[in-house]
Design a protein around this motif. Sequence first.
Motif, PDB file in Angstrom:
ATOM      1  N   THR A  20       0.791  -1.307  -0.003  1.00  0.00           N
ATOM      2  CA  THR A  20       0.038  -0.044  -0.074  1.00  0.00           C
ATOM      3  C   THR A  20       0.846   1.232  -0.191  1.00  0.00           C
ATOM      4  O   THR A  20       0.305   2.179  -0.192  1.00  0.00           O
ATOM      5  CB  THR A  20      -0.877   0.231   1.244  1.00  0.00           C
ATOM      6  OG1 THR A  20      -0.009  -0.140   2.501  1.00  0.00           O
ATOM      7  CG2 THR A  20      -2.039  -1.015   1.316  1.00  0.00           C
ATOM      8  N   ASP A  21       2.265   1.137   0.186  1.00  0.00           N
ATOM      9  CA  ASP A  21       2.848   2.228   0.270  1.00  0.00           C
ATOM     10  C   ASP A  21       3.800   2.435  -0.893  1.00  0.00           C
ATOM     11  O   ASP A  21       4.071   1.588  -1.694  1.00  0.00           O
ATOM     12  CB  ASP A  21       3.867   2.254   1.669  1.00  0.00           C
ATOM     13  CG  ASP A  21       2.926   2.262   2.977  1.00  0.00           C
ATOM     14  OD1 ASP A  21       2.060   2.700   2.867  1.00  0.00           O
ATOM     15  OD2 ASP A  21       3.712   1.597   3.946  1.00  0.00           O
ATOM     16  N   ASN A  22       4.318   3.743  -1.080  1.00  0.00           N
ATOM     17  CA  ASN A  22       4.946   3.861  -2.324  1.00  0.00           C
ATOM     18  C   ASN A  22       4.335   3.626  -3.758  1.00  0.00           C
ATOM     19  O   ASN A  22       5.035   2.748  -4.442  1.00  0.00           O
ATOM     20  CB  ASN A  22       6.420   3.421  -2.030  1.00  0.00           C
ATOM     21  CG  ASN A  22       7.218   3.728  -0.892  1.00  0.00           C
ATOM     22  OD1 ASN A  22       7.235   4.850  -0.521  1.00  0.00           O
ATOM     23  ND2 ASN A  22       7.751   2.938   0.092  1.00  0.00           N
ATOM     24  N   ILE A  23       3.149   3.670  -3.769  1.00  0.00           N
ATOM     25  CA  ILE A  23       2.143   3.450  -4.825  1.00  0.00           C
ATOM     26  C   ILE A  23       1.628   4.767  -5.531  1.00  0.00           C
ATOM     27  O   ILE A  23       1.108   5.568  -4.854  1.00  0.00           O
ATOM     28  CB  ILE A  23       1.227   2.450  -4.734  1.00  0.00           C
ATOM     29  CG1 ILE A  23       1.966   1.004  -4.355  1.00  0.00           C
ATOM     30  CG2 ILE A  23       0.399   2.197  -5.956  1.00  0.00           C
ATOM     31  CD1 ILE A  23       0.820   0.263  -3.828  1.00  0.00           C
ATOM     32  N   GLU A  24       1.925   5.211  -6.920  1.00  0.00           N
ATOM     33  CA  GLU A  24       1.408   6.280  -7.358  1.00  0.00           C
ATOM     34  C   GLU A  24       0.321   5.779  -8.575  1.00  0.00           C
ATOM     35  O   GLU A  24       0.757   5.026  -9.405  1.00  0.00           O
ATOM     36  CB  GLU A  24       2.337   7.173  -8.131  1.00  0.00           C
ATOM     37  CG  GLU A  24       1.924   8.225  -8.882  1.00  0.00           C
ATOM     38  CD  GLU A  24       3.014   9.059  -9.700  1.00  0.00           C
ATOM     39  OE1 GLU A  24       2.456   9.840 -10.430  1.00  0.00           O
ATOM     40  OE2 GLU A  24       3.887   8.936  -9.147  1.00  0.00           O
ATOM     41  N   TYR A  25      -0.891   6.052  -8.253  1.00  0.00           N
ATOM     42  CA  TYR A  25      -2.112   5.679  -9.111  1.00  0.00           C
ATOM     43  C   TYR A  25      -2.598   7.150  -9.950  1.00  0.00           C
ATOM     44  O   TYR A  25      -2.750   7.936  -9.700  1.00  0.00           O
ATOM     45  CB  TYR A  25      -3.294   5.059  -8.326  1.00  0.00           C
ATOM     46  CG  TYR A  25      -4.458   4.775  -8.688  1.00  0.00           C
ATOM     47  CD1 TYR A  25      -4.647   3.636  -9.592  1.00  0.00           C
ATOM     48  CD2 TYR A  25      -5.550   5.420  -9.055  1.00  0.00           C
ATOM     49  CE1 TYR A  25      -5.380   3.153 -10.368  1.00  0.00           C
ATOM     50  CE2 TYR A  25      -6.801   5.040  -9.888  1.00  0.00           C
ATOM     51  CZ  TYR A  25      -6.655   3.503 -10.148  1.00  0.00           C
ATOM     52  OH  TYR A  25      -7.759   3.382 -11.014  1.00  0.00           O
ATOM     53  N   THR A  26      -2.879   6.581 -11.150  1.00  0.00           N
ATOM     54  CA  THR A  26      -3.270   7.706 -12.169  1.00  0.00           C
ATOM     55  C   THR A  26      -4.497   7.034 -13.210  1.00  0.00           C
ATOM     56  O   THR A  26      -4.135   5.975 -13.519  1.00  0.00           O
ATOM     57  CB  THR A  26      -2.029   8.244 -12.977  1.00  0.00           C
ATOM     58  OG1 THR A  26      -0.857   8.568 -12.304  1.00  0.00           O
ATOM     59  CG2 THR A  26      -2.417   9.322 -13.951  1.00  0.00           C
ATOM     60  N   VAL A  27      -5.309   7.857 -13.312  1.00  0.00           N
ATOM     61  CA  VAL A  27      -6.509   7.644 -14.190  1.00  0.00           C
ATOM     62  C   VAL A  27      -6.493   8.543 -15.434  1.00  0.00           C
ATOM     63  O   VAL A  27      -6.393   9.724 -15.510  1.00  0.00           O
ATOM     64  CB  VAL A  27      -7.789   7.554 -13.640  1.00  0.00           C
ATOM     65  CG1 VAL A  27      -9.072   7.414 -14.558  1.00  0.00           C
ATOM     66  CG2 VAL A  27      -7.790   6.649 -12.357  1.00  0.00           C
ATOM     67  N   ILE A  28      -6.328   7.982 -16.836  1.00  0.00           N
ATOM     68  CA  ILE A  28      -6.378   8.681 -17.949  1.00  0.00           C
ATOM     69  C   ILE A  28      -7.505   8.235 -18.830  1.00  0.00           C
ATOM     70  O   ILE A  28      -7.698   7.316 -19.205  1.00  0.00           O
ATOM     71  CB  ILE A  28      -4.992   8.214 -18.714  1.00  0.00           C
ATOM     72  CG1 ILE A  28      -3.686   8.816 -17.782  1.00  0.00           C
ATOM     73  CG2 ILE A  28      -5.075   9.209 -19.912  1.00  0.00           C
ATOM     74  CD1 ILE A  28      -2.551   8.437 -18.497  1.00  0.00           C
ATOM     75  N   PRO A  29      -8.243   9.291 -19.221  1.00  0.00           N
ATOM     76  CA  PRO A  29      -9.614   9.016 -20.006  1.00  0.00           C
ATOM     77  C   PRO A  29      -9.071   8.561 -21.297  1.00  0.00           C
ATOM     78  O   PRO A  29      -8.145   9.192 -22.116  1.00  0.00           O
ATOM     79  CB  PRO A  29     -10.486  10.151 -20.083  1.00  0.00           C
ATOM     80  CG  PRO A  29      -9.881  11.089 -18.985  1.00  0.00           C
ATOM     81  CD  PRO A  29      -8.445  10.794 -18.720  1.00  0.00           C
ATOM     82  N   LEU A  30      -9.908   7.654 -22.221  1.00  0.00           N
ATOM     83  CA  LEU A  30      -9.602   7.329 -23.239  1.00  0.00           C
ATOM     84  C   LEU A  30     -10.558   8.549 -24.267  1.00  0.00           C
ATOM     85  O   LEU A  30     -11.255   9.226 -23.932  1.00  0.00           O
ATOM     86  CB  LEU A  30     -10.103   6.067 -23.568  1.00  0.00           C
ATOM     87  CG  LEU A  30      -9.559   5.087 -22.885  1.00  0.00           C
ATOM     88  CD1 LEU A  30      -9.970   3.716 -23.339  1.00  0.00           C
ATOM     89  CD2 LEU A  30      -7.903   4.795 -23.286  1.00  0.00           C
TER      90      LEU A  30
END
Length: 789
Positions: free
Chosen positions: A183-193
Amino acid sequence: MLDTMQLLLLATIAGMGLRVGVVRSSPYTSYQNQRFAMEPQDQTAVVGARVTLPCRVVNKQGTLQWTKDDFGLGTSRDLSGFERYAMVGSDEEGDYSLDIYPVMLDDDARYQCQVSPGPEAQPAIRSTFAGLTVLVPPESPKITQGDVIFATEDRKVEIECVSVGGKPAAEITWIDGLGNVLTDNIEYTVIPLPDLRRFTAKSVLRLTPKKEHHNTNFTCQAQNTADRTYRSAKIRVEVKYAPKVKVNVMGSLPGGAGASGSAGGAVGGAGGHFAGARIVEHSQVRLECRADANPSDVRYRWFINDEPIIGGQKTEMVIRNVTRKFHDAIVKCEVQNSVGKSEDSETLDISYAPSFRQRPQSMEADVGSVVSLSCEVDSNPQPEIVWIQHPSDRVVGTSTNLTFSVSNETAGRYYCKANVPGYAEISADAYVYLKGSPAIGSQRTQYGLVGDTARIECFASSVPRARHVSWTFNGQEISSESGHDYSILVDAVPGGVKSTLIIRDSQAYHYGKYNCTVVNDYGNDVAEIQLQAKKSVSLLMTIVGGISVVAFLLVLTILVVVYIKCKKRTKLPPADVISEHQITKNGGVSCKLEPGDRTSNYSDLKVDISGGYVPYGDYSTHYSPPPQYLTTCSTKSNGSSTILQNNHQNQLQLQQQQGHQSHQSHQSHHHHHQQASNAQTLPMTFLTNSSGGSLTGSIIGSREIRQDNGLPSLQSTTASVVSSSPNGSCSNQSTVNASGNGNAATSTTTHVVVPSSMALSVDPRYSAIYGNPYLRSSNSSLLPPPTAV
């Protein structure tokens, strides 16, 4: 509610350009107006699923249609033009629900059910908008770094996981090789299509690799509400790491000594771990350094208390004789590879016997003062210390230091005893002396020898130490000026002083009463000592006594030696080892006892006798060999031979003639034969030749040999002679010379003995000639002798 519906209908009609008057509300008209019994609601569906939007109308008068994002889909139930859409239900029930199958992403919209005005001007109606949300499962995630990533321990790396096309965006989860969710040191990104309906999810894991991560898989899992089934991707992490070192203290064979027993709780065996256990002193200890490293090309170094060990580049280190100096020593192993180096250490716990660091020291104290005795013992494990007061043997303390107040009862001797399980107890003593005036405790009467050096000892307990010791005799103080007769020695002893007055070459006038005076800071003491002369043993008597004792011991030793030698001489050797005695002399008789059977157990006895000499003295009994040991005596006179045989029947006759034969032997040979015959009974029977010829015969001993080797007593008869004529016949010739004087004429006196079993003939193998070629005549017709093996 009817008013609201009327307003809505009016607004609808106005929008269509229709002029509608105000409809007066009435129960009948309200009943006749068309209305929704069921309206569609918002729904969510996954692509490929079936969706039904309900729409049920009561008293439907107008035309019904569905709109999608305000776009009419048609009024017919099959909704031509929209293959996946259809209005299901029946007109009788007023059910005009919209069925969509299979649901596609394009179906994500707002839907409404509408009914136009009726023919009788019934107002138009519209349902509420129902939103249909279409969910799309994400694609399987992908890790952009590939299947393997190479890393170095403690150096961060980034691992990126991408999941495309999810609606909503995929949820990404990271799991390490041990099954732990990260759970640590994680970067989450959402990019629309580009369609603005689906999304790409990206997760970046910033990992600090450890040795535990080496050769393990990290998993990226993606899912959304459309499909809760995880889709995953894996990547294997190859970690280069510095050595991971572990030092173990191993056991050894008892050779260091052992190893092997245990003391003070020391344990461990060959090849075993001393996990928290003590190592016995003087044993052999093996330390093992285990290293796990990637890459595995490593280099080892050993240290003891940070001092490098020469030649310590191996995985093991052996201390062959571990002593107490290694106790609490830190043994360190350092291992290095291309990534780095690391180390591990072990503290040695040596079990050893107790020894004194500081022994208790004797002390001097005044009454009422407080003193402290210290007893420091070095051992492992820690010793049990006990203080014991002497002579009461009472335990007065159990710690290193013993503190007490000095009194007449507490002054004295104290023992410090230290005990460690598995080792011998050690002890040391100390005295607590009570300060006071000296007290002389010497014997009041002492002795010396006149003419010798005399000594008078004066012992005094004195705490503090005596300042002065003096001697007086007849009222005069003895000092170095008193002459050469006296000298004084003063020695310090524990708790006091000893003064010795030495009188050289003491005379009678030196004996008498002496006064010894001892002085210290607290007072003095005087003792009168009587020196008396004691009788002395004269030096001459001492010397004579010593010489007598030595002479007695010497004589006793000689007697014992002589007795032993004489006892050895009286023993005959065993029959099978009797040596050959040959005494050659002109006219002597050479006799040989030979076995007729080579397999006999009897030994050969060869005796040469000259002048009647008989070894080993007189014998009272006779010896006769068994029949197979028949012997022959032959005389060469006129070509005839004489054979000696055994005959028990002629024993008496031969005994009667024994004196005559001895006399004849004396006249034929030597005078000393007569002396031998008179002194003793000859154990041998001699054959004589009156003509003075050479007589050679085999003698049958007429003695019984009693030996200590267990041979039986052998009885015999007197030997006789069988005369053999040239034709081979035998006759009994027991004729004695008629003259009676014992002088032999020309005839040979013979005595014939013929055993009953051999009356007329003798087996030639029983003849002495058989085995002795020197006794054979030229015409002897004997069988050839057996060949010696």
